[in-house]
Design a protein around this motif. Structure first.
Motif, short mmCIF file in Angstrom:
data_model
loop_
_atom_site.label_atom_id
_atom_site.label_comp_id
_atom_site.label_asym_id
_atom_site.label_seq_id
_atom_site.Cartn_x
_atom_site.Cartn_y
_atom_site.Cartn_z
N LEU A 23 -2.69 4.75 2.24
CA LEU A 23 -1.84 3.94 2.76
C LEU A 23 -1.62 3.72 4.23
O LEU A 23 -1.07 2.70 4.66
CB LEU A 23 -0.40 4.63 2.12
CG LEU A 23 0.14 4.32 0.73
CD1 LEU A 23 0.88 5.43 0.25
CD2 LEU A 23 0.59 3.01 0.80
N GLU A 24 -2.01 4.74 4.86
CA GLU A 24 -1.53 4.73 6.40
C GLU A 24 -2.75 3.63 6.63
O GLU A 24 -2.65 2.98 7.64
CB GLU A 24 -2.26 5.95 7.11
CG GLU A 24 -1.05 6.95 6.76
CD GLU A 24 -1.55 8.58 7.18
OE1 GLU A 24 -2.66 8.52 7.72
OE2 GLU A 24 -0.65 9.07 7.06
N GLU A 26 -3.71 0.89 5.00
CA GLU A 26 -3.15 -0.16 4.35
C GLU A 26 -4.24 -0.95 3.57
O GLU A 26 -4.40 -2.27 3.52
CB GLU A 26 -2.59 -1.24 5.36
CG GLU A 26 -1.31 -0.68 5.90
CD GLU A 26 -0.66 -1.53 6.93
OE1 GLU A 26 -0.91 -2.85 6.71
OE2 GLU A 26 0.05 -1.26 7.77
N GLN A 48 6.56 4.78 1.22
CA GLN A 48 5.78 4.11 1.75
C GLN A 48 5.31 2.72 1.08
O GLN A 48 5.27 1.64 1.61
CB GLN A 48 4.40 4.87 2.29
CG GLN A 48 4.89 5.67 3.31
CD GLN A 48 3.30 6.03 3.95
OE1 GLN A 48 2.33 5.50 4.08
NE2 GLN A 48 3.26 7.48 4.33
N CYS A 49 5.32 2.90 -0.27
CA CYS A 49 4.97 1.84 -1.26
C CYS A 49 6.17 0.63 -0.79
O CYS A 49 5.80 -0.45 -0.86
CB CYS A 49 4.39 2.04 -2.51
SG CYS A 49 3.12 2.99 -2.88
N ASN A 51 8.17 0.22 1.42
CA ASN A 51 8.23 -0.13 2.74
C ASN A 51 7.19 -1.24 2.94
O ASN A 51 7.40 -2.19 3.76
CB ASN A 51 8.24 0.95 3.82
CG ASN A 51 9.37 1.74 3.78
OD1 ASN A 51 10.43 1.44 3.37
ND2 ASN A 51 9.16 2.90 4.27
N LYS A 52 6.10 -0.95 2.47
CA LYS A 52 5.06 -1.98 2.71
C LYS A 52 4.68 -2.86 1.40
O LYS A 52 3.93 -3.72 1.63
CB LYS A 52 3.56 -1.06 2.70
CG LYS A 52 3.69 -0.32 4.09
CD LYS A 52 2.31 0.76 4.00
CE LYS A 52 2.63 1.50 5.26
NZ LYS A 52 1.29 2.17 5.75
N ILE A 54 3.80 -2.34 -1.80
CA ILE A 54 2.81 -2.31 -2.82
C ILE A 54 3.44 -1.75 -4.15
O ILE A 54 4.40 -1.17 -4.19
CB ILE A 54 1.87 -1.25 -2.18
CG1 ILE A 54 1.29 -1.42 -0.66
CG2 ILE A 54 0.97 -0.73 -3.00
CD1 ILE A 54 0.40 -0.35 -0.06
#
Length: 83
Positions: A23-24, A26, A48-49, A51-52, A54
């Protein structure tokens, strides 16, 4: 329900630490999370998913996710890596 993409792919991560690292960088297409995984374990990945942007797909349980990844133990999280 688990799709065939995870079962057939060689480019995947299994486990929380590997998935967080990916994830970091990407480099993920989709993340799979077991419904019976402890929430405090998967919460950072889900955040994180989100926010990005995914896609996250829920899997019935950790045993099913582990088997789909070719391991003999359960897995809380797995992911498909981009090429």
């Amino acid at each position: 329900m688990l799709d065939e993409a995870l079962k057939k792919s060689k480019n995947r991560t299994v486990g929380v630490k590997q998935t967080l690292r990916a994830l970091e960088k990407e480099s993920l297409l989709r993340v799979y999370v077991a419904k019976d995984a402890e929430s405090h374990v998967v919460r950072p990945i889900l955040e994180q998913c989100r926010n990005k942007g995914i896609q996250v797909q829920e899997v019935q349980n950790m045993i099913e996710l582990g088997k789909a990844c070719g391991i003999e133990v359960g897995a809380a999280v797995a992911a498909l890596l981009s090429e």
